[in-house]
Write an enzyme that holds these catalytic residues in place. Structure first.
Site, short mmCIF file in Angstrom:
data_model
loop_
_atom_site.label_atom_id
_atom_site.label_comp_id
_atom_site.label_asym_id
_atom_site.label_seq_id
_atom_site.Cartn_x
_atom_site.Cartn_y
_atom_site.Cartn_z
N ASP A 197 0.89 -1.16 0.00
CA ASP A 197 0.00 0.00 0.00
C ASP A 197 0.93 1.21 0.00
O ASP A 197 1.54 1.53 1.02
CB ASP A 197 -0.90 0.01 1.23
CG ASP A 197 -1.91 1.16 1.22
OD1 ASP A 197 -1.60 2.19 0.60
OD2 ASP A 197 -2.99 1.02 1.82
N HIS A 198 1.07 1.87 -1.16
CA HIS A 198 2.13 2.87 -1.28
C HIS A 198 1.95 4.03 -0.32
O HIS A 198 2.91 4.74 -0.01
CB HIS A 198 2.23 3.37 -2.72
CG HIS A 198 1.11 4.27 -3.14
ND1 HIS A 198 -0.05 3.80 -3.71
CD2 HIS A 198 0.98 5.62 -3.09
CE1 HIS A 198 -0.85 4.81 -3.98
NE2 HIS A 198 -0.26 5.94 -3.61
N HIS A 260 -6.17 2.79 1.40
CA HIS A 260 -5.38 3.92 1.88
C HIS A 260 -6.02 4.62 3.08
O HIS A 260 -5.37 4.89 4.10
CB HIS A 260 -5.21 4.96 0.77
CG HIS A 260 -4.60 4.43 -0.48
ND1 HIS A 260 -3.62 3.47 -0.50
CD2 HIS A 260 -4.84 4.75 -1.79
CE1 HIS A 260 -3.28 3.22 -1.75
NE2 HIS A 260 -4.00 3.97 -2.54
#
Length: 503
Positions: A197-198, A260
């Site tokens: 999950d950047h 996110h």
């Protein structure tokens, strides 16, 4: 070719980071993510001396390239998308370590060829090399790739580490997420799985934990007695661009909120971990997800953008975008009101909203503080739910701002909010891209900033009931003009006295 440029400071970097020799295999190596993020991130790690001397990369995709053509294209992508202009000597040394293996990602013959290619590379090394498999492909290929790696015996290699890094989405529903986790665990152990999950790789997101737990003045007020509500906003002014094929099957909730934004909620609501180990941090995040019930029907709003103006220019509505169905019911805006059932957060609403084609690009967390309990000062202050807030800006610029009540100059005691800005620069130099940190941690074997399987299932447990209700709902979908604050219907989920911060 000499590798001095690539490995400068590599000895000290390996000693400090625990890096050994490693081979990174990127499935989908000619795709958009690899071009824009992964390959530039690798260059910047090489520039900073953070790649091991025995680093190699094998790129793979259906595109029929040989090694030289892949290197030529990789150089072009790095020059275009790197956050710094490449040092040509460093770049050349890095590209010399690149190879390409064309083929279909779900073809077992490709995995057998990959096994042979890895053995050839590693035969020339003087120590066991870690293997990292990065799945940067369409989600429907994830399971076939994992099963293919298992069939080729690539999930284990003696004493060397083997890890698989996987991009989101991790399924489109709770059932799909559980099924995919089962597939992963049939081949790899959970400790080998690094779900990307950047957002977690962003310095400003990591700074939330430092802000909370390294400052006693913050942690002592971090509860229901002082905090009235929490708003987490992820707004974008852009539309879907060329991503209609993906977005039509995803929508705002799956694309952004389920992953996110729930991660940001966990960072805000979690209890202090016993230490900063991956297990301790992720255990506390899972506890938060377990304490959040799926939102009631009246605590959810979805909508779709219509034609409007952004930066003064006319833009089409979602249904007029290329590749979007004329009767599409895909939401481009989603807002939820959630509650965390814990003593710390009793009665505190958490508002999450995300959308495309809104007034501007903004990702921020707004912590609204309760008004003064002193009757005289309470009477002197105009009631405003936004008057006393701690604001954590994440993009486009990292910043921490505190809004405090101060006296209006002149006779009498009237109060107004005044902002106090904290420095927004995080660190002494420019922060690296999120993928630099995530790739480095993957090479190190540090899973702290990656998502664990039970976190994924906890996120879906919250969101899945919402998606099922939407699937059964045939009521007209609310719309909002592009370039606006979003749908007016979003106000319906707010508790009495609350209002949204302007975007």
């Amino acid at each position: 070719m000499s590798t001095a440029a690539l490995t400068r400071e590599a000895g000290s970097a390996e000693r400090s980071s625990g890096l050994g020799q490693a081979t990174l295999v990127v499935f989908g190596a000619t795709g958009d993510l690899a071009r824009r993020k992964l390959l530039p991130a690798l260059y910047n790690l090489a520039h900073d001396g953070l790649l091991p001397s025995g680093f190699h990369l094998i790129g793979s995709s259906r595109t029929p390239l040989d090694d030289e053509e892949f290197r030529r294209r990789a150089a072009e992508w790095i020059r275009r998308f790197s956050r710094r202009a490449p040092d040509e000597e460093v770049l050349a040394a890095l590209l010399a370590r690149f190879q390409f293996l064309p083929g279909h990602s779900d073809d077992r013959a490709l995995h057998a060829d990959l096994a042979r290619r890895l053995e050839t590379i590693e035969a020339g090394l003087d120590a066991p090399a870690s293997r990292l498999f990065y799945l940067s492909t369409a989600p429907e290929l994830f399971s076939p790739i994992v099963e293919g790696l298992g069939a080729a015996g690539l999930q284990r290699r003696g004493d060397a580490s083997v890890r698989v890094l996987i991009e989101k989405p991790f399924g489109r529903s709770a059932i799909e997420a559980r099924d995919f986790n089962a597939t992963l665990h049939s081949v790899f152990e959970e400790r080998q799985v690094y779900r990307v999950d950047h957002y977690l790789g962003k310095e400003e997101v990591q700074n939330i934990l430092a802000l909370r737990f390294a400052n006693s003045i913050i942690e002592t007020i971090w509860n229901w007695e002082t905090i009235a509500s929490v708003q987490i906003t992820a707004a974008e002014e852009v539309g879907i661009g060329s991503r209609a094929g993906y977005y039509e099957g995803s929508g705002a909730l799956r694309d952004h909120l389920q992953n996110h934004m729930l991660q940001l909620l966990c960072m805000i609501a979690m209890e202090p971990p016993a230490d900063l180990s991956a297990a301790a941090v992720r255990d506390e995040k899972v506890k938060v997800l377990e304490a959040v019930a799926p939102p009631a029907p009246g605590a959810v709003v979805r909508a779709q953008y219509a034609a409007g103006r952004v930066d003064g220019e006319p833009v089409p509505g979602y249904r007029e975008e290329e590749g979007v169905a004329a009767d599409s019911r895909t939401e481009t805006y989603a807002a939820l009101r959630l509650a965390v059932a814990s003593p710390r957060w009793a009665g505190v609403p958490f508002y999450l909203r995300t959308g495309k084609r809104l007034a501007r690009r903004e990702t921020e967390i707004a912590i609204s503080l309760r008004p003064s309990r002193h009757p005289a000062f309470l009477a002197a202050t105009e009631p405003d739910p936004l008057a006393n807030q701690l604001l954590i800006g994440l993009r486009p610029k990292a910043a921490v701002r505190l809004s405090l009540a101060t006296k209006v100059p002149g006779a009498g005691m009237r109060m107004r909010p005044a902002p106090v800005h904290l420095p927004s620069q995080l660190g002494e130099g420019p922060a690296g891209e999120a993928y630099e940190r995530l790739l480095l941690d993957g090479l190190r074997g540090d899973p702290t900033l990656f998502t664990r399987g039970d976190e994924i299932e906890g996120q879906w447990r919250i969101c899945d009931p919402v998606l099922r209700r939407w699937q059964e709902d045939d009521a007209p979908l609310p719309v909002y003009p592009a370039g606006s604050q979003g749908p007016a219907a979003a106000d319906s989920i707010l508790a009495e006295g609350d209002r949204w911060r302007p975007i």
